[in-house]
Write a protein that holds these residues in place. Structure first.
Motif, PDB file in Angstrom:
ATOM      1  N   GLU A 170       5.617  16.553  51.598  1.00  0.00           N
ATOM      2  CA  GLU A 170       5.831  15.296  52.338  1.00  0.00           C
ATOM      3  C   GLU A 170       5.623  15.512  53.833  1.00  0.00           C
ATOM      4  O   GLU A 170       5.074  14.650  54.528  1.00  0.00           O
ATOM      5  CB  GLU A 170       7.243  14.758  52.086  1.00  0.00           C
ATOM      6  N   ALA A 171       6.064  16.667  54.314  1.00  0.00           N
ATOM      7  CA  ALA A 171       5.867  16.994  55.735  1.00  0.00           C
ATOM      8  C   ALA A 171       4.378  17.073  56.058  1.00  0.00           C
ATOM      9  O   ALA A 171       3.928  16.527  57.077  1.00  0.00           O
ATOM     10  CB  ALA A 171       6.561  18.319  56.071  1.00  0.00           C
ATOM     11  N   VAL A 172       3.613  17.710  55.198  1.00  0.00           N
ATOM     12  CA  VAL A 172       2.164  17.830  55.431  1.00  0.00           C
ATOM     13  C   VAL A 172       1.531  16.437  55.486  1.00  0.00           C
ATOM     14  O   VAL A 172       0.688  16.172  56.346  1.00  0.00           O
ATOM     15  CB  VAL A 172       1.486  18.690  54.337  1.00  0.00           C
ATOM     16  N   ALA A 173       1.984  15.551  54.592  1.00  0.00           N
ATOM     17  CA  ALA A 173       1.419  14.193  54.579  1.00  0.00           C
ATOM     18  C   ALA A 173       1.659  13.494  55.920  1.00  0.00           C
ATOM     19  O   ALA A 173       0.799  12.774  56.421  1.00  0.00           O
ATOM     20  CB  ALA A 173       2.025  13.392  53.438  1.00  0.00           C
ATOM     21  N   MET A 174       2.831  13.726  56.530  1.00  0.00           N
ATOM     22  CA  MET A 174       3.132  13.087  57.817  1.00  0.00           C
ATOM     23  C   MET A 174       2.406  13.751  58.978  1.00  0.00           C
ATOM     24  O   MET A 174       1.961  13.088  59.911  1.00  0.00           O
ATOM     25  CB  MET A 174       4.643  13.132  58.069  1.00  0.00           C
ATOM     26  N   ILE A 175       2.321  15.067  58.928  1.00  0.00           N
ATOM     27  CA  ILE A 175       1.771  15.815  60.063  1.00  0.00           C
ATOM     28  C   ILE A 175       0.238  15.740  60.095  1.00  0.00           C
ATOM     29  O   ILE A 175      -0.362  15.797  61.155  1.00  0.00           O
ATOM     30  CB  ILE A 175       2.250  17.289  59.995  1.00  0.00           C
ATOM     31  N   PRO A 195       4.174  29.916  46.636  1.00  0.00           N
ATOM     32  CA  PRO A 195       3.248  29.304  47.595  1.00  0.00           C
ATOM     33  C   PRO A 195       1.981  28.768  46.925  1.00  0.00           C
ATOM     34  O   PRO A 195       1.368  27.829  47.441  1.00  0.00           O
ATOM     35  CB  PRO A 195       2.929  30.448  48.562  1.00  0.00           C
ATOM     36  N   GLN A 196       1.602  29.360  45.777  1.00  0.00           N
ATOM     37  CA  GLN A 196       0.412  28.849  45.053  1.00  0.00           C
ATOM     38  C   GLN A 196       0.681  27.429  44.551  1.00  0.00           C
ATOM     39  O   GLN A 196      -0.182  26.561  44.608  1.00  0.00           O
ATOM     40  CB  GLN A 196       0.079  29.743  43.850  1.00  0.00           C
ATOM     41  N   GLU A 197       1.911  27.233  44.048  1.00  0.00           N
ATOM     42  CA  GLU A 197       2.284  25.909  43.553  1.00  0.00           C
ATOM     43  C   GLU A 197       2.297  24.910  44.722  1.00  0.00           C
ATOM     44  O   GLU A 197       1.850  23.769  44.594  1.00  0.00           O
ATOM     45  CB  GLU A 197       3.670  26.000  42.904  1.00  0.00           C
ATOM     46  N   PHE A 198       2.812  25.362  45.868  1.00  0.00           N
ATOM     47  CA  PHE A 198       2.795  24.526  47.075  1.00  0.00           C
ATOM     48  C   PHE A 198       1.351  24.156  47.423  1.00  0.00           C
ATOM     49  O   PHE A 198       1.041  22.998  47.702  1.00  0.00           O
ATOM     50  CB  PHE A 198       3.475  25.273  48.228  1.00  0.00           C
ATOM     51  N   ARG A 199       0.478  25.148  47.381  1.00  0.00           N
ATOM     52  CA  ARG A 199      -0.933  24.884  47.711  1.00  0.00           C
ATOM     53  C   ARG A 199      -1.526  23.840  46.772  1.00  0.00           C
ATOM     54  O   ARG A 199      -2.208  22.911  47.208  1.00  0.00           O
ATOM     55  CB  ARG A 199      -1.746  26.176  47.643  1.00  0.00           C
ATOM     56  N   GLU A 200      -1.259  24.007  45.476  1.00  0.00           N
ATOM     57  CA  GLU A 200      -1.806  23.058  44.503  1.00  0.00           C
ATOM     58  C   GLU A 200      -1.278  21.642  44.754  1.00  0.00           C
ATOM     59  O   GLU A 200      -2.039  20.681  44.704  1.00  0.00           O
ATOM     60  CB  GLU A 200      -1.463  23.503  43.075  1.00  0.00           C
ATOM     61  N   MET A 201       0.026  21.537  45.051  1.00  0.00           N
ATOM     62  CA  MET A 201       0.614  20.208  45.301  1.00  0.00           C
ATOM     63  C   MET A 201      -0.014  19.560  46.535  1.00  0.00           C
ATOM     64  O   MET A 201      -0.348  18.373  46.530  1.00  0.00           O
ATOM     65  CB  MET A 201       2.138  20.312  45.486  1.00  0.00           C
ATOM     66  N   VAL A 202      -0.163  20.340  47.604  1.00  0.00           N
ATOM     67  CA  VAL A 202      -0.742  19.781  48.837  1.00  0.00           C
ATOM     68  C   VAL A 202      -2.189  19.380  48.598  1.00  0.00           C
ATOM     69  O   VAL A 202      -2.593  18.247  48.889  1.00  0.00           O
ATOM     70  CB  VAL A 202      -0.675  20.801  49.999  1.00  0.00           C
ATOM     71  N   GLU A 203      -2.962  20.310  48.040  1.00  0.00           N
ATOM     72  CA  GLU A 203      -4.407  20.076  47.991  1.00  0.00           C
ATOM     73  C   GLU A 203      -4.775  19.005  46.957  1.00  0.00           C
ATOM     74  O   GLU A 203      -5.854  18.412  47.049  1.00  0.00           O
ATOM     75  CB  GLU A 203      -5.147  21.410  47.792  1.00  0.00           C
ATOM     76  N   ALA A 204      -3.859  18.720  46.011  1.00  0.00           N
ATOM     77  CA  ALA A 204      -4.095  17.630  45.052  1.00  0.00           C
ATOM     78  C   ALA A 204      -3.923  16.260  45.710  1.00  0.00           C
ATOM     79  O   ALA A 204      -4.484  15.273  45.248  1.00  0.00           O
ATOM     80  CB  ALA A 204      -3.142  17.761  43.870  1.00  0.00           C
ATOM     81  N   GLN A 205      -3.124  16.197  46.778  1.00  0.00           N
ATOM     82  CA  GLN A 205      -2.762  14.892  47.343  1.00  0.00           C
ATOM     83  C   GLN A 205      -3.280  14.644  48.742  1.00  0.00           C
ATOM     84  O   GLN A 205      -3.364  13.502  49.177  1.00  0.00           O
ATOM     85  CB  GLN A 205      -1.224  14.781  47.436  1.00  0.00           C
ATOM     86  N   ILE A 206      -3.525  15.733  49.485  1.00  0.00           N
ATOM     87  CA  ILE A 206      -3.734  15.586  50.928  1.00  0.00           C
ATOM     88  C   ILE A 206      -4.983  16.360  51.330  1.00  0.00           C
ATOM     89  O   ILE A 206      -5.254  17.435  50.777  1.00  0.00           O
ATOM     90  CB  ILE A 206      -2.500  16.146  51.692  1.00  0.00           C
ATOM     91  N   ASP A 207      -5.699  15.841  52.315  1.00  0.00           N
ATOM     92  CA  ASP A 207      -6.900  16.511  52.794  1.00  0.00           C
ATOM     93  C   ASP A 207      -6.506  17.573  53.825  1.00  0.00           C
ATOM     94  O   ASP A 207      -6.678  17.396  55.019  1.00  0.00           O
ATOM     95  CB  ASP A 207      -7.850  15.469  53.405  1.00  0.00           C
ATOM     96  N   ALA A 208      -5.908  18.650  53.320  1.00  0.00           N
ATOM     97  CA  ALA A 208      -5.512  19.775  54.190  1.00  0.00           C
ATOM     98  C   ALA A 208      -5.674  21.047  53.368  1.00  0.00           C
ATOM     99  O   ALA A 208      -5.542  21.023  52.145  1.00  0.00           O
ATOM    100  CB  ALA A 208      -4.059  19.618  54.631  1.00  0.00           C
TER     101      ALA A 208
END
Ligand code: NI
Ligand code: MN
Length: 222
Positions: A170-175, A195-208
């Protein structure tokens, strides 16, 4: 310019003959690869005075004749130990030779009486880096992103003391950064995270892009 992950919340940023280190917790850090004596830094930024953040900041500052930048209370504590300091506080900005530093809020203890935990937005030459410090998720991360075009977000994902991986998404989505470096996980059993799971969650939803660095590894920014 490069960002080296020192382990836990510690990061070393180097470029154009300036070395800046944030939260250098090396002594007593089971995952750190470097020793305090390996580091020379012109600037040492300290988010708060918990030992896993203040860490080796004072000895590194003294050995390097580097300048500690922190909140007023933490800067005072460091000055009493003989370090050179520049005190700031939440919401304050100041220009240094490498660029601007903004002290951001962080929802957490400070480790020093009357203090407040912080994070930093650092304009390091042509890159803008947000090191969130130890914090919960908070909505004003969006405001910080309105004020600064953040290239690299360095965010805790370990939970228990700070936001966990799903809050950090959620922080990545805002920042809205280009690059995310997860920190503050796995150092101790209570902050174990994937951290791999974090990466997958971010990269599935956000362009970062999430860059997972092991302690001692660096992100080269050209
Ligand atoms: Ni802390
Ligand atoms: Mn911490």
């Amino acid at each position: 310019m490069k960002i080296e992950f020192l382990g836990h919340a510690g990061c070393l940023i180097e470029g154009q003959d300036v070395t800046l280190v944030i939260d250098p917790f090396l002594s007593g850090n089971p995952l750190a690869r470097k020793k305090p004596g390996d580091i020379r830094a012109d600037y040492i930024l300290v988010t708060h005075a918990h030992q896993d953040h203040l860490g080796d900041a004072i000895p590194i500052a003294k050995a390097s004749d580097g300048l500690i930048i922190s909140t007023f209370e933490v800067a005072n504590l460091c000055e009493k130990e003989g370090a050179r300091v520049h005190a700031m506080h939440i919401g304050g900005t100041r220009e240094f030779e490498f660029g601007l530093v903004r002290v951001t809020p962080a929802f957490h203890g400070s480790g020093v009486e009357g203090g407040h935990a912080a994070g930093f937005i650092i304009e390091f030459f042509d890159k803008t880096i947000y090191h969130a410090g130890d914090t919960s998720l908070f909505g004003d991360m969006e405001l910080l992103a309105d004020l600064h075009d953040i290239d690299i977000a360095i965010l805790p994902i370990g939970g228990n003391f700070t936001m966990d991986a799903s809050d950090a998404v959620e922080a990545v989505a805002m920042i809205a950064p280009t690059t995310v470096i997860p920190i503050h996980y796995d150092t101790f059993p209570v902050i174990k995270a994937d951290p791999q799971e974090f990466r997958e969650m971010v990269e599935a939803q956000i362009d970062a892009t999430v860059v997972i660095l092991a302690p001692g590894e660096s992100l080269d920014l050209g």
